[in-house]
Design a protein around this motif. Structure first.
Motif, short mmCIF file in Angstrom:
data_model
loop_
_atom_site.label_atom_id
_atom_site.label_comp_id
_atom_site.label_asym_id
_atom_site.label_seq_id
_atom_site.Cartn_x
_atom_site.Cartn_y
_atom_site.Cartn_z
N ASP A 104 0.85 -1.19 0.00
CA ASP A 104 0.00 0.00 0.00
C ASP A 104 0.88 1.24 0.00
O ASP A 104 2.04 1.19 0.43
CB ASP A 104 -0.91 0.00 1.23
CG ASP A 104 -1.85 -1.19 1.25
OD1 ASP A 104 -2.20 -1.68 0.15
OD2 ASP A 104 -2.23 -1.63 2.35
N LYS A 105 0.34 2.35 -0.43
CA LYS A 105 1.13 3.58 -0.56
C LYS A 105 1.69 4.06 0.76
O LYS A 105 2.71 4.76 0.80
CB LYS A 105 0.30 4.68 -1.21
CG LYS A 105 -0.90 5.13 -0.39
CD LYS A 105 -1.62 6.29 -1.06
CE LYS A 105 -2.78 6.78 -0.20
NZ LYS A 105 -3.47 7.96 -0.81
N ASP A 106 1.04 3.70 1.86
CA ASP A 106 1.49 4.17 3.18
C ASP A 106 2.40 3.16 3.89
O ASP A 106 2.74 3.35 5.06
CB ASP A 106 0.29 4.48 4.07
CG ASP A 106 -0.56 5.62 3.52
OD1 ASP A 106 0.02 6.55 2.92
OD2 ASP A 106 -1.79 5.56 3.67
N THR A 107 2.77 2.10 3.20
CA THR A 107 3.62 1.06 3.80
C THR A 107 5.04 1.18 3.27
O THR A 107 5.25 1.35 2.06
CB THR A 107 3.06 -0.34 3.48
OG1 THR A 107 1.73 -0.44 3.97
CG2 THR A 107 3.92 -1.42 4.12
N PRO A 115 3.64 5.84 14.99
CA PRO A 115 3.68 5.91 13.53
C PRO A 115 3.82 4.54 12.86
O PRO A 115 3.25 4.31 11.80
CB PRO A 115 4.91 6.78 13.26
CG PRO A 115 5.05 7.63 14.46
CD PRO A 115 4.61 6.78 15.61
N ASN A 166 2.42 -1.51 8.64
CA ASN A 166 2.79 -0.46 7.69
C ASN A 166 4.30 -0.33 7.55
O ASN A 166 4.81 0.66 7.03
CB ASN A 166 2.16 0.88 8.08
CG ASN A 166 2.63 1.38 9.45
OD1 ASN A 166 3.40 0.72 10.14
ND2 ASN A 166 2.14 2.54 9.83
#
Length: 386
Positions: free
Chosen positions: A30-33, A201, A220
């Motif tokens: 995913d883009k946030d991982t 985070p 993430n």
């Protein structure tokens, strides 16, 4: 340990394979991982610095190591990316952690309190970044109860010296078809994390096996280890979701050839007796190089033909049964491909009833690592060495 640069026993590391394996996993994220390349134990025996360079080129945005010295090695080599130390570090080395901007694993409030006092007394300008380890069933290190975790969170809340950067666990059976233990750990991890008033985070669970076969697991940050080197974490029990390209080839040479008479014995303990007319070759690799003594009976490749290791593997040499007389200097493939034949690290591990991790990590510094861009599938072709 002296590096054997004056003999032909070499471990070739295909950096393009490492780049490829990282890129394949990056496509699934995913883009946030983010993906951190695990380069502990000298890059699983492949060479930490060169592996880190390749992993970074493939898209890794940080690195994981096991001990402080491994993190320092990366910084000294010029890497400025985030580095997470997965093992526990003695609190007396807090200055090194802070000044080098390392993220460190923590498993107790006592450690945090001592670290905080050191930072306060020395008035460091930089913060210390910590990842809290949760023991959900590995039984190794980490917090085990909600009460302990909440106590740590309360203590960290508002702390100006220590940053609560992450929380994580490690699965014991993510590479197994039996999901009972894995699901039990997932449940315990979720319960512990949900007890936090505010998540840090990074919340991460994914080693290579989890990343490959449990994409839905909440994480993430991917700790990409053995799969980066092109090796299946399950030993082939589970099918890979994409092709992993092995990065290591091990080759040597036949440096002595002789024809035996019937009854002639080979090696320590005289455990092998030759037949009349057998051709036997000596290969300069042994358990002093990390080529285990138990590999008696394992095949190597000469001229595309399988040749059995006969007699016990010595510290510095082993002997093989040749199909015919070959020239001294003929290449021997211990791991890799020769014509149509292939010997994998998994085959070596199966012979020894162990895992391929142990084989690569066990190769000693006496075997030089050379880095090229030619995949193991083409290992019988000449390569340009960096």
């Amino acid at each position: 340990m002296a590096v054997g640069i004056h003999r032909k026993t070499i471990a070739y590391i295909d950096k393009q394979a490492i780049i490829h394996n990282v890129q394949q996993e990056m496509k699934r994220l995913d883009k946030d991982t983010v993906l951190y390349a695990v380069v502990k134990a000298d890059g699983y025996g492949h060479g930490a610095i060169e592996v880190a360079k390749a992993a970074k080129k493939g898209g890794a945005s940080g690195f994981c190591v096991a001990i402080l010295d491994e993190a320092l090695e990366l910084r000294e080599a010029g890497f400025t990316e985030p580095i997470l130390i997965l093992g526990l570090v003695d609190v007396k080395y807090v200055e090194l952690l802070v000044l080098n901007k390392f993220s460190v694993t923590v498993g107790s409030l006592d450690w945090l309190e001592k670290a905080n006092e050191i930072i306060r007394v020395n008035e460091y300008n930089e913060k210390l970044y910590v990842h809290i380890a949760l023991d959900t069933g590995m039984g190794r290190i980490g917090i085990r109860t909600k009460e302990e975790l909440q106590e740590i969170e309360r203590w960290l809340d508002g702390n100006e010296r220590i940053c609560f950067e992450g929380v994580f666990t490690h699965f014991a059976t993510a590479d197994s078809p039996d999901q009972k233990q894995f699901e039990k750990q997932v449940s315990k991890f979720n319960i512990l994390v949900e007890s936090l008033h505010r998540k840090p985070p990074f919340v991460h669970t994914a080693n290579s096996a989890t990343a490959l076969w449990h994409k839905s697991s909440s994480s993430n940050l991917i700790r990409f280890g053995i799969a980066m080197y092109g090796l299946n974490p399950s030993g082939g029990v589970l099918s890979e979701p994409y092709q992993l390209t092995p990065a290591m080839k091990i080759s040597s040479e036949v440096n002595y050839v002789k024809q035996m008479q019937e009854g002639d014995t080979i090696g320590y303990g005289a455990t092998y007796s030759a037949s009349q007319g057998e051709w036997v070759g000596t290969v300069p690799i042994g358990y002093g190089d990390g080529w285990p003594r138990g590999l008696q009976g394992q095949d190597v490749l000469v001229d595309g033909k399988r040749c059995e290791i006969i007699g016990r593997v010595c510290m510095d040499q082993c002997m093989i049964r040749l199909p015919y007389e070959v020239e001294e200097g003929s290449e021997v493939i211990l791991v890799g491909q020769s014509q149509e034949q292939l010997i994998t690290l998994q085959e070596i591990a199966d012979h020894l009833n162990t895992i391929h991790y142990e084989i690569t990590c066990g190769l000693t510094a006496r075997i030089p690592r050379r880095y090229d861009n030619t995949s193991i599938a083409n290992s019988d072709k000449k390569t340009n060495i960096f």
